[in-house]
Enzyme design. Structure first.
Site, PDB file in Angstrom:
ATOM      1  N   ASP A   1       0.846  -1.208   0.000  1.00 43.80           N
ATOM      2  CA  ASP A   1       0.000   0.000   0.000  1.00 43.80           C
ATOM      3  C   ASP A   1       0.874   1.249   0.000  1.00 43.80           C
ATOM      4  O   ASP A   1       1.926   1.278   0.635  1.00 43.80           O
ATOM      5  CB  ASP A   1      -0.878  -0.020   1.268  1.00 43.80           C
ATOM      6  CG  ASP A   1      -1.514   1.329   1.551  1.00 43.80           C
ATOM      7  OD1 ASP A   1      -2.623   1.563   1.052  1.00 43.80           O
ATOM      8  OD2 ASP A   1      -0.886   2.145   2.256  1.00 43.80           O
TER       9      ASP A   1
ATOM     10  N   ASP B   1      -3.800   2.474  -5.244  1.00 46.96           N
ATOM     11  CA  ASP B   1      -2.570   2.499  -4.434  1.00 46.96           C
ATOM     12  C   ASP B   1      -2.360   1.236  -3.610  1.00 46.96           C
ATOM     13  O   ASP B   1      -1.594   1.233  -2.655  1.00 46.96           O
ATOM     14  CB  ASP B   1      -2.535   3.751  -3.558  1.00 46.96           C
ATOM     15  CG  ASP B   1      -3.492   3.653  -2.380  1.00 46.96           C
ATOM     16  OD1 ASP B   1      -4.533   2.981  -2.537  1.00 46.96           O
ATOM     17  OD2 ASP B   1      -3.198   4.232  -1.336  1.00 46.96           O
ATOM     18  N   GLU B   2      -3.007   0.142  -3.985  1.00 48.35           N
ATOM     19  CA  GLU B   2      -2.820  -1.116  -3.264  1.00 48.35           C
ATOM     20  C   GLU B   2      -2.716  -2.268  -4.270  1.00 48.35           C
ATOM     21  O   GLU B   2      -3.516  -2.344  -5.192  1.00 48.35           O
ATOM     22  CB  GLU B   2      -4.023  -1.419  -2.375  1.00 48.35           C
ATOM     23  CG  GLU B   2      -4.202  -0.515  -1.200  1.00 48.35           C
ATOM     24  CD  GLU B   2      -5.545  -0.790  -0.532  1.00 48.35           C
ATOM     25  OE1 GLU B   2      -5.549  -1.269   0.599  1.00 48.35           O
ATOM     26  OE2 GLU B   2      -6.568  -0.555  -1.189  1.00 48.35           O
TER      27      GLU B   2
HETATM   28 MG   LIG Z   1      -2.787   4.084   0.711  1.00 50.03          MG
END
Ligand SMILES: [Mg+2]
Length: 410
Positions: A10, A106-107
């Site tokens: 992340d 974002d992961e």
């Molecule tokens: Mg994040």
């Protein structure tokens, strides 16, 4: 069978980190990315750690954030740029395994089970990943490690985001000590409503849920109740599904109309039918897409009119109304009112729909239930068995197409 090693990687304050990497002068300043900097009623999409120290929270009103942190630099989001950096990070992760599944912008999930002989212990790999991402994008990554996706996600959300190293592992040995003590609303996949339910039934922690009588949960919620209980016990069989992000895979559907369509309300009817068909095919293939496209063409081949436009969404979807709303927005923005004879809609940037199972209990599920119910009625009783009311208008093609199965509309 060997235990799996799954990572959830992340990015810390992703949008803001990308902006700071691009604008070094902002390095130590409080930075907020917000939808509409001119409007104080806009929402904070991301805030950097400096701004957070002043009490700025994600998803709060911009005006409120500016009261707390008056000298914050407010930046409008650049989604295309964030998607590019997200792909760049996928490329880094693919040096560690070919099993990389982007989960959100974002992961990303990684299955590094097969990489250990070559690349070392999970902890070493996690540190390496952090270092390379930092070096190549200036972004701080956090890594949750677990024997499955759920525990990797929980390790990241509950612990890696909060400790100094930014790395944490949850497994069968330490799950009770760490994860079970977390409040129930911190469990991934448990939304606000569900956690209220569970609290009312006396479950305050994830451990309370994990040790609750399974039969009672099953009686109350059926299979989802069992899945809920299993995940609280660290059981999750959903695999990491590698996704070639720039893939050519796409689902599209085109329709040649019986006459020129020139009224927007008529075109909306067939656009909805097209989106329904595209999404139905996506659902039956268990995929979701992130990019929605439409093309329209006029009748006159000699003087071609029309356009092709696409837009990439933040989240993947195969929900008919989500895709329709997006397609309609594109249409309304780019249509020049020239009559059309052929129209198509597409969904691309596909990935597996399985990852959504983790979100079983948020409100996505109601929308999804409706879609799948409609699909099963059509599969059983034919395409014309259930149609949108708008398809009953003169513009609708759904009935006609159902009658011409194998005909050239399909
Ligand atoms: Mg994040």
């Amino acid at each position: 069978m060997k235990n799996k090693v799954i990572f959830l990687v992340d990015m810390e304050s992703f949008y803001v980190s990308v902006e700071k990497a691009d604008h070094l002068e902002l390095n130590n300043r409080p930075v907020i990315v917000s939808g509409d900097p001119e409007r104080r009623s806009g929402v904070v999409l991301a805030a950097c750690s400096v701004a957070k120290k002043h009490g700025v929270k994600n998803a709060s009103r911009l005006g409120e954030a500016q009261l707390k942190c008056p000298n914050a630099v407010v930046i409008r989001p650049r989604m295309q740029k964030y998607l590019e950096v997200s792909l760049q990070i996928t490329n880094v992760l693919e040096r560690f395994t070919d099993q990389v599944e982007p989960y959100s912008i974002d992961e990303q999930f990684l299955d590094v089970t097969g990489s250990q002989n070559l690349l070392g212990l999970p902890w070493e790999m996690a540190k390496n990943i952090q270092e390379i991402i930092k070096k190549e994008t200036q972004i701080q990554a956090r890594v949750g490690i677990g024997p499955n996706k759920f525990l990797a996600k929980m390790a990241c959300e509950g612990f890696a985001k909060k400790n100094a190293s930014g790395i944490f592992e949850l497994n069968a040995n330490n799950m009770k000590q760490f994860m079970w003590t977390l409040p129930i609303d911190k469990m991934h996949g448990v939304g606000e409503r569900m956690s209220e339910h569970l609290c009312k039934m006396g479950m305050r922690t994830i451990g309370d849920l994990a040790t609750y009588p399974l039969s009672t949960l099953k009686k109350r919620w059926g299979i989802p109740g069992q899945v809920l209980w299993e995940t609280a016990n660290g059981i999750d069989a959903s695999p990491v599904i590698a996704d070639s992000h720039s893939n050519q895979k796409a689902i599209g559907h085109a329709m040649t109309l019986p006459r020129d369509y020139s009224s927007k309300s008529d075109i909306k009817v067939v656009l909805l039918e097209l989106c329904e068909e595209v999404c139905r095919r996506a659902r039956s293939a268990s995929v979701m897409g992130r990019t929605v496209s439409i093309s329209v063409h006029g009748a006159n081949v000699g003087s071609p009119t029309g356009f092709h436009r696409q837009v990439t969404l933040l989240n993947t979807t195969n929900n008919t109304m989500d895709v329709y709303r997006t397609a309609l927005e594109l249409f309304e923005r780019f249509w020049d009112c020239v009559p059309i004879r052929r129209i198509s809609a597409g969904l691309s940037n596909l990935c597996s729909a399985d990852s959504v199972q983790l979100d079983l209990f948020n409100n996505v599920i109601r929308k999804r239930d409706l879609d799948y119910t409609v699909d099963s009625i059509k599969n059983r009783f034919g395409d014309a068995a259930i149609v949108h009311a708008s398809s009953l208008t003169d513009a609708g093609q759904a009935y006609h197409r159902a009658a011409t199965i194998g005909g050239h509309y399909k």
